[in-house]
Write an enzyme that holds these catalytic residues in place. Structure first.
Site, PDB file in Angstrom:
ATOM      1  CG  HIS A 120      -1.992  -1.200   1.119  1.00  0.00           C
ATOM      2  ND1 HIS A 120      -2.756  -1.518   2.245  1.00  0.00           N
ATOM      3  CD2 HIS A 120      -2.334  -1.887  -0.061  1.00  0.00           C
ATOM      4  CE1 HIS A 120      -3.571  -2.359   1.650  1.00  0.00           C
ATOM      5  NE2 HIS A 120      -3.266  -2.698   0.462  1.00  0.00           N
ATOM      6  CB  CYS A 128       4.805  14.970  -8.700  1.00  0.00           C
ATOM      7  SG  CYS A 128       4.240  16.499  -9.731  1.00  0.00           S
ATOM      8  N   GLY A 189      -1.938  -9.460  12.522  1.00  0.00           N
ATOM      9  CA  GLY A 189      -2.377  -8.117  12.593  1.00  0.00           C
ATOM     10  C   GLY A 189      -2.970  -7.526  11.563  1.00  0.00           C
ATOM     11  CG  ASN A 215      -6.195 -10.483  14.525  1.00  0.00           C
ATOM     12  OD1 ASN A 215      -6.498  -9.866  15.504  1.00  0.00           O
ATOM     13  ND2 ASN A 215      -6.063  -9.831  13.411  1.00  0.00           N
ATOM     14  N   PRO A 216      -5.322 -10.881  17.935  1.00  0.00           N
ATOM     15  CG  PRO A 216      -4.924  -8.785  19.176  1.00  0.00           C
ATOM     16  CD  PRO A 216      -4.859  -9.467  17.984  1.00  0.00           C
ATOM     17  CD  GLU A 217     -10.614  -8.812  19.430  1.00  0.00           C
ATOM     18  OE1 GLU A 217     -11.912  -9.683  19.247  1.00  0.00           O
ATOM     19  OE2 GLU A 217     -10.155  -8.537  20.310  1.00  0.00           O
TER      20      GLU A 217
HETATM   21  N1  APR Z   1      -1.292  -7.917  17.723  1.00  0.00           N
HETATM   22  C1  APR Z   1      -1.884  -8.477  16.483  1.00  0.00           C
HETATM   23  N2  APR Z   1      -2.827  -8.133  16.025  1.00  0.00           N
HETATM   24  C2  APR Z   1      -3.464  -6.955  16.508  1.00  0.00           C
HETATM   25  C3  APR Z   1      -2.865  -6.259  17.713  1.00  0.00           C
HETATM   26  C4  APR Z   1      -1.641  -6.596  18.230  1.00  0.00           C
HETATM   27  N3  APR Z   1      -1.160  -6.122  19.350  1.00  0.00           N
HETATM   28  N4  APR Z   1      -3.850  -5.252  18.091  1.00  0.00           N
HETATM   29  C5  APR Z   1      -4.772  -5.247  16.981  1.00  0.00           C
HETATM   30  N5  APR Z   1      -4.784  -6.308  16.218  1.00  0.00           N
HETATM   31  C6  APR Z   1      -5.423  -6.533  14.794  1.00  0.00           C
HETATM   32  C7  APR Z   1      -6.919  -6.475  15.287  1.00  0.00           C
HETATM   33  O1  APR Z   1      -7.632  -7.154  15.982  1.00  0.00           O
HETATM   34  C8  APR Z   1      -7.257  -6.416  13.681  1.00  0.00           C
HETATM   35  O2  APR Z   1      -7.754  -7.498  13.151  1.00  0.00           O
HETATM   36  O3  APR Z   1      -4.970  -5.907  14.098  1.00  0.00           O
HETATM   37  C9  APR Z   1      -6.165  -5.844  12.977  1.00  0.00           C
HETATM   38  C10 APR Z   1      -5.891  -4.512  12.355  1.00  0.00           C
HETATM   39  O4  APR Z   1      -7.021  -4.343  11.507  1.00  0.00           O
HETATM   40  P1  APR Z   1      -6.985  -2.955  10.492  1.00  0.00           P
HETATM   41  O5  APR Z   1      -7.230  -1.800  11.436  1.00  0.00           O
HETATM   42  O6  APR Z   1      -8.204  -3.288   9.589  1.00  0.00           O
HETATM   43  O7  APR Z   1      -5.817  -2.905   9.627  1.00  0.00           O
HETATM   44  P2  APR Z   1      -5.348  -3.782   8.269  1.00  0.00           P
HETATM   45  O8  APR Z   1      -5.797  -5.084   8.254  1.00  0.00           O
HETATM   46  O9  APR Z   1      -3.939  -3.489   8.271  1.00  0.00           O
HETATM   47  O10 APR Z   1      -6.114  -2.808   7.305  1.00  0.00           O
HETATM   48  C11 APR Z   1      -5.923  -2.887   5.918  1.00  0.00           C
HETATM   49  O11 APR Z   1      -7.105  -1.070   5.299  1.00  0.00           O
HETATM   50  O12 APR Z   1      -7.208   0.981   5.655  1.00  0.00           O
HETATM   51  C12 APR Z   1      -6.778   0.249   4.930  1.00  0.00           C
HETATM   52  O13 APR Z   1      -4.860   0.713   3.498  1.00  0.00           O
HETATM   53  C13 APR Z   1      -5.370   0.342   4.919  1.00  0.00           C
HETATM   54  O14 APR Z   1      -3.589  -1.117   4.790  1.00  0.00           O
HETATM   55  C14 APR Z   1      -4.624  -0.886   5.500  1.00  0.00           C
HETATM   56  C15 APR Z   1      -5.807  -1.763   5.128  1.00  0.00           C
END
Ligand code: APR
Length: 250
Positions: A120, A128, A189, A215-217
């Site tokens: 990304h 530019c 994550g 992932n915690p979730e």
């Molecule tokens: N360790 C591991 N995972 C974690 C932690 C942690 N300490 N804390 C939170 N998480 C997890 C959350 O449970 C969630 O599933 O990280 C994830 C973050 O998810 P998003 O915020 O959706 O991030 P991401 O998946 O990287 O988003 C993808 O979306 O907005 C766009 O371009 C942006 O690259 C980004 C893309």
């Protein structure tokens, strides 16, 4: 922490030769970078999907740049955490290791990872809008908002892939090629809802790879994961690394 699952993940990695790791915002959470979809991800009242678009930039470039200034400030102030550090070490642990990230924060490189596939873009690069030239710019705060191209005066935008924009073809090609050829893919994550990044583990699994999720979730990928490790990556990855090293020495 579930020791049986740590053991299972280390066992899967023990015999692996080609490993891919796909990271998302969660790996940087413990460094203090807010995730996009977590409670700290909101900036003012806006969600990422409202600001990270070409339409938002066209309508109000200063607003979009203010959001990036906020994110650049958060990232500038933080350091890689033990999760980033383990992934940097794994570059030399396996015969082939490809690190693919959705993150734009540059923390993998700061931890020592080389040749990171940045799907990304990168928050420290500006592009530019007229000429397409990409330059690195680490100034924070930027002297003027919106910043302008020193060569032609056109608006500069973050060198980041926004919603509705295609990913760079060569970068995406590398990510898919590595995913199709790997023995194991770790997804770390990421909420696994933004495609095409979220398709990479599914592609790897369809080609026969094992999937390890950290992932915690739970996420939409959890059902496809062979091992699902619930917890923060800064704790889980060092634990897997320690167990893997013990297994390899045994
Ligand atoms: N360790 C591991 N995972 C974690 C932690 C942690 N300490 N804390 C939170 N998480 C997890 C959350 O449970 C969630 O599933 O990280 C994830 C973050 O998810 P998003 O915020 O959706 O991030 P991401 O998946 O990287 O988003 C993808 O979306 O907005 C766009 O371009 C942006 O690259 C980004 C893309």
């Amino acid at each position: 922490m579930d020791d049986d699952k740590i053991e299972a993940a280390a066992e899967v990695l023990r015999g692996a030769e080609r490993v891919v790791a796909l990271t998302g915002a969660g790996i940087s959470a413990e460094s203090g970078v807010p995730t996009f979809r977590g409670p700290d991800g909101l900036w003012k009242t806006y969600r990422a999907e409202e600001l990270a678009t070409p339409e938002a930039f066209q309508a109000d470039p200063v607003l979009v740049w203010e959001w990036y200034e906020w994110r650049r400030g958060r990232v500038a102030a933080v350091e890689p955490n033990p999760g980033h550090i383990v992934l940097a070490r794994w570059q030399t642990t396996f015969r082939s290791f490809t690190l693919i990230t959705q993150n734009v924060d540059g923390l993998h490189a700061k931890a020592g990872s080389a040749d990171v596939v940045e799907l990304h873009g990168n928050i420290w690069k500006l592009r530019c809008t007229a000429e397409g030239t990409v330059t690195e710019n680490r100034a924070h705060p930027l002297p003027e908002l919106p910043p302008r191209c020193p060569a032609c005066g056109a608006l500069l935008r973050p060198h980041i892939v926004w919603f509705g924009e295609p990913l760079d073809r060569a970068t995406l090609g590398r990510a898919f090629a590595a995913s199709e050829a790997c023995d194991v893919i770790l997804t770390i994550g990421t909420s696994a809802v933004v495609h095409p990044a979220a398709s990479l583990p599914l592609t790897a699994a369809a080609a026969g790879a094992r999937v390890i999720e950290v992932n915690p979730e739970p996420t939409p990928l959890t059902l496809s994961a062979h091992v699902s490790l619930r917890g923060p990556s800064g704790v889980i990855l060092p634990a897997v690394d320690e167990r893997l090293r013990a297994l390899r020495q045994a």
